[in-house]
Design a protein around this motif. Sequence first.
Motif, PDB file in Angstrom:
ATOM      1  N   LEU A   1      25.783 120.724   0.969  1.00 56.83           N
ATOM      2  CA  LEU A   1      25.215 119.319   0.633  1.00 56.83           C
ATOM      3  C   LEU A   1      26.026 118.207   1.125  1.00 56.83           C
ATOM      4  CD1 LEU A   1      23.196 119.999  -2.419  1.00 56.83           C
ATOM      5  CD2 LEU A   1      22.186 120.039  -0.254  1.00 56.83           C
ATOM      6  N   THR A   2      25.786 117.068   1.890  1.00 58.73           N
ATOM      7  CA  THR A   2      26.281 115.898   1.731  1.00 58.73           C
ATOM      8  C   THR A   2      26.305 115.139   0.613  1.00 58.73           C
ATOM      9  OG1 THR A   2      24.358 114.567   2.676  1.00 58.73           O
ATOM     10  CG2 THR A   2      26.133 115.642   4.314  1.00 58.73           C
ATOM     11  N   LEU A   3      26.954 114.264   0.096  1.00 60.92           N
ATOM     12  CA  LEU A   3      26.929 113.304  -1.209  1.00 60.92           C
ATOM     13  C   LEU A   3      25.608 113.011  -1.378  1.00 60.92           C
ATOM     14  CD1 LEU A   3      29.025 113.092  -3.475  1.00 60.92           C
ATOM     15  CD2 LEU A   3      29.752 111.060  -2.664  1.00 60.92           C
ATOM     16  N   PRO A   4      24.942 112.422  -0.311  1.00 57.91           N
ATOM     17  CA  PRO A   4      23.512 111.633  -0.630  1.00 57.91           C
ATOM     18  C   PRO A   4      22.475 112.656  -0.790  1.00 57.91           C
ATOM     19  CG  PRO A   4      24.393 110.608   1.340  1.00 57.91           C
ATOM     20  CD  PRO A   4      25.488 111.619   0.994  1.00 57.91           C
ATOM     21  N   GLN A   5      22.846 114.039  -0.144  1.00 55.85           N
ATOM     22  CA  GLN A   5      21.695 114.922  -0.221  1.00 55.85           C
ATOM     23  C   GLN A   5      21.900 115.727  -1.574  1.00 55.85           C
ATOM     24  OE1 GLN A   5      23.233 117.492   3.056  1.00 55.85           O
ATOM     25  NE2 GLN A   5      21.168 117.358   4.097  1.00 55.85           N
ATOM     26  N   PHE A   6      23.258 115.660  -2.344  1.00 57.34           N
ATOM     27  CA  PHE A   6      23.462 116.219  -3.499  1.00 57.34           C
ATOM     28  C   PHE A   6      22.809 115.521  -4.490  1.00 57.34           C
ATOM     29  CE2 PHE A   6      26.388 115.558  -7.273  1.00 57.34           C
ATOM     30  CZ  PHE A   6      26.017 116.839  -7.949  1.00 57.34           C
ATOM     31  N   TYR A   7      22.801 114.033  -4.483  1.00 54.12           N
ATOM     32  CA  TYR A   7      22.387 113.170  -5.567  1.00 54.12           C
ATOM     33  C   TYR A   7      20.746 113.381  -5.234  1.00 54.12           C
ATOM     34  CZ  TYR A   7      26.713 110.742  -6.804  1.00 54.12           C
ATOM     35  OH  TYR A   7      28.128 110.590  -7.209  1.00 54.12           O
ATOM     36  N   SER A   8      20.315 113.418  -4.307  1.00 51.52           N
ATOM     37  CA  SER A   8      18.744 113.822  -4.196  1.00 51.52           C
ATOM     38  C   SER A   8      18.531 114.836  -5.101  1.00 51.52           C
ATOM     39  CB  SER A   8      18.346 113.720  -2.726  1.00 51.52           C
ATOM     40  OG  SER A   8      17.017 114.061  -2.592  1.00 51.52           O
ATOM     41  N   PHE A   9      19.223 116.055  -4.583  1.00 55.09           N
ATOM     42  CA  PHE A   9      18.993 117.378  -5.289  1.00 55.09           C
ATOM     43  C   PHE A   9      19.226 117.135  -6.817  1.00 55.09           C
ATOM     44  CE2 PHE A   9      21.282 121.168  -6.851  1.00 55.09           C
ATOM     45  CZ  PHE A   9      20.047 122.063  -6.727  1.00 55.09           C
ATOM     46  N   LEU A  10      20.134 116.551  -7.244  1.00 52.73           N
ATOM     47  CA  LEU A  10      20.306 116.290  -8.784  1.00 52.73           C
ATOM     48  C   LEU A  10      19.294 115.446  -9.400  1.00 52.73           C
ATOM     49  CD1 LEU A  10      22.413 116.527 -10.977  1.00 52.73           C
ATOM     50  CD2 LEU A  10      23.348 114.385 -10.495  1.00 52.73           C
ATOM     51  N   HIS A  11      18.700 114.544  -8.712  1.00 53.21           N
ATOM     52  CA  HIS A  11      17.501 113.742  -9.278  1.00 53.21           C
ATOM     53  C   HIS A  11      16.201 114.621  -9.190  1.00 53.21           C
ATOM     54  CE1 HIS A  11      14.770 110.505  -9.766  1.00 53.21           C
ATOM     55  NE2 HIS A  11      14.215 110.951  -8.531  1.00 53.21           N
ATOM     56  N   GLU A  12      16.189 115.609  -8.318  1.00 52.44           N
ATOM     57  CA  GLU A  12      14.927 116.394  -8.432  1.00 52.44           C
ATOM     58  C   GLU A  12      15.134 117.498  -9.539  1.00 52.44           C
ATOM     59  OE1 GLU A  12      12.090 116.636  -6.812  1.00 52.44           O
ATOM     60  OE2 GLU A  12      12.788 114.660  -5.870  1.00 52.44           O
ATOM     61  N   MET A  13      16.335 117.841  -9.749  1.00 45.07           N
ATOM     62  CA  MET A  13      16.550 118.942 -10.986  1.00 45.07           C
ATOM     63  C   MET A  13      16.289 118.322 -12.319  1.00 45.07           C
ATOM     64  SD  MET A  13      17.384 121.793  -9.693  1.00 45.07           S
ATOM     65  CE  MET A  13      16.029 121.744  -8.407  1.00 45.07           C
ATOM     66  N   GLU A  14      16.646 116.728 -12.207  1.00 46.70           N
ATOM     67  CA  GLU A  14      16.424 116.171 -13.514  1.00 46.70           C
ATOM     68  C   GLU A  14      15.130 115.888 -13.949  1.00 46.70           C
ATOM     69  OE1 GLU A  14      18.987 112.730 -12.923  1.00 46.70           O
ATOM     70  OE2 GLU A  14      20.721 113.772 -13.761  1.00 46.70           O
ATOM     71  N   ARG A  15      14.249 115.717 -12.648  1.00 48.29           N
ATOM     72  CA  ARG A  15      12.727 115.577 -12.704  1.00 48.29           C
ATOM     73  C   ARG A  15      12.196 117.147 -13.350  1.00 48.29           C
ATOM     74  NH1 ARG A  15      10.405 113.638  -7.576  1.00 48.29           N
ATOM     75  NH2 ARG A  15       8.575 114.558  -8.470  1.00 48.29           N
ATOM     76  N   VAL A  16      12.822 118.056 -12.788  1.00 46.05           N
ATOM     77  CA  VAL A  16      12.352 119.502 -13.021  1.00 46.05           C
ATOM     78  C   VAL A  16      12.327 119.833 -14.660  1.00 46.05           C
ATOM     79  CG1 VAL A  16      12.552 122.054 -12.665  1.00 46.05           C
ATOM     80  CG2 VAL A  16      12.173 120.265 -10.641  1.00 46.05           C
ATOM     81  N   LYS A  17      13.522 119.370 -14.956  1.00 46.13           N
ATOM     82  CA  LYS A  17      14.166 119.475 -16.524  1.00 46.13           C
ATOM     83  C   LYS A  17      13.317 118.757 -17.360  1.00 46.13           C
ATOM     84  CE  LYS A  17      17.922 118.846 -19.487  1.00 46.13           C
ATOM     85  NZ  LYS A  17      19.196 117.968 -19.994  1.00 46.13           N
ATOM     86  N   THR A  18      12.797 117.766 -17.270  1.00 45.27           N
ATOM     87  CA  THR A  18      12.013 116.812 -17.866  1.00 45.27           C
ATOM     88  C   THR A  18      10.772 117.206 -17.947  1.00 45.27           C
ATOM     89  OG1 THR A  18      13.185 114.808 -17.131  1.00 45.27           O
ATOM     90  CG2 THR A  18      11.113 114.308 -18.303  1.00 45.27           C
ATOM     91  N   SER A  19      10.008 117.810 -16.748  1.00 46.17           N
ATOM     92  CA  SER A  19       8.736 118.332 -16.774  1.00 46.17           C
ATOM     93  C   SER A  19       8.649 119.781 -17.642  1.00 46.17           C
ATOM     94  CB  SER A  19       8.478 118.697 -15.139  1.00 46.17           C
ATOM     95  OG  SER A  19       8.229 117.606 -14.488  1.00 46.17           O
ATOM     96  N   LEU A  20       9.672 120.500 -17.212  1.00 48.70           N
ATOM     97  CA  LEU A  20       9.970 121.780 -18.062  1.00 48.70           C
ATOM     98  C   LEU A  20       9.890 121.399 -19.595  1.00 48.70           C
ATOM     99  CD1 LEU A  20      11.780 124.043 -15.959  1.00 48.70           C
ATOM    100  CD2 LEU A  20       9.715 124.404 -16.602  1.00 48.70           C
ATOM    101  N   GLU A  21      10.703 120.367 -20.017  1.00 48.35           N
ATOM    102  CA  GLU A  21      10.742 119.983 -21.702  1.00 48.35           C
ATOM    103  C   GLU A  21       9.525 119.584 -22.013  1.00 48.35           C
ATOM    104  OE1 GLU A  21      13.980 117.339 -21.519  1.00 48.35           O
ATOM    105  OE2 GLU A  21      15.519 118.917 -21.548  1.00 48.35           O
ATOM    106  N   SER A  22       8.616 118.947 -21.383  1.00 48.34           N
ATOM    107  CA  SER A  22       7.622 118.261 -21.885  1.00 48.34           C
ATOM    108  C   SER A  22       6.422 119.481 -21.950  1.00 48.34           C
ATOM    109  CB  SER A  22       6.750 117.396 -20.564  1.00 48.34           C
ATOM    110  OG  SER A  22       6.297 117.987 -19.552  1.00 48.34           O
TER     111      SER A  22
END
Length: 200
Positions: A177-198
Amino acid sequence: MGLLNFTREPVPEAVSGDIHSLNQLSAQQFSALTEVLFRFLTEPKEVERFLTQLSDFATMNKISLGPLKNIVKSILLVPNGALKRNLSPEQVRADFIALGLSEEKASYFAEQWKVNAPTLTRLAVGQTLMINQLVDMEWKFGVTAGSSELEKVGSIFLQLKLVIKKGSQMENVYVELTLPQFYSFLHEMERVKTSLESFS
């Protein structure tokens, strides 16, 4: 036929004929067939039992098994699509009516959908989560030192090695991944984590 909720694709030509045949069943026959279908949907591994029940249904109602199987395939398009798109009973009912099913039968199916949807959703989520389970992850950051493309020199990249369990087998998946792709991926993973915690 207008837009359908369960799919964006055009439905096969045979579906309208199958739905017409379904309209020929009595209310009692339709409810019995619907019960067989939902038992199969809630216990998808019981294929042998399902086929036996279909065969028994065909024999009892003097219907040929071949056309009955086609009718069942056409009916199953709707709940399978409805599961993927998380449709309400009203949307399922509207789709069946749009496909040509009588309002009475469409309403009955929608009622059964309302009763069985939570179980079906739980099964679908369980299958999705079990199919591709992330077991391990390794990562490395790097900087491009030389490239035939001048603008890529000095750019930061991330290499990921994902170890995924597919059924009983382990599979390594490599991603760069390029750096912008990584940040986008990280953002998606944080959203998934929040959804799973709910959910927990």
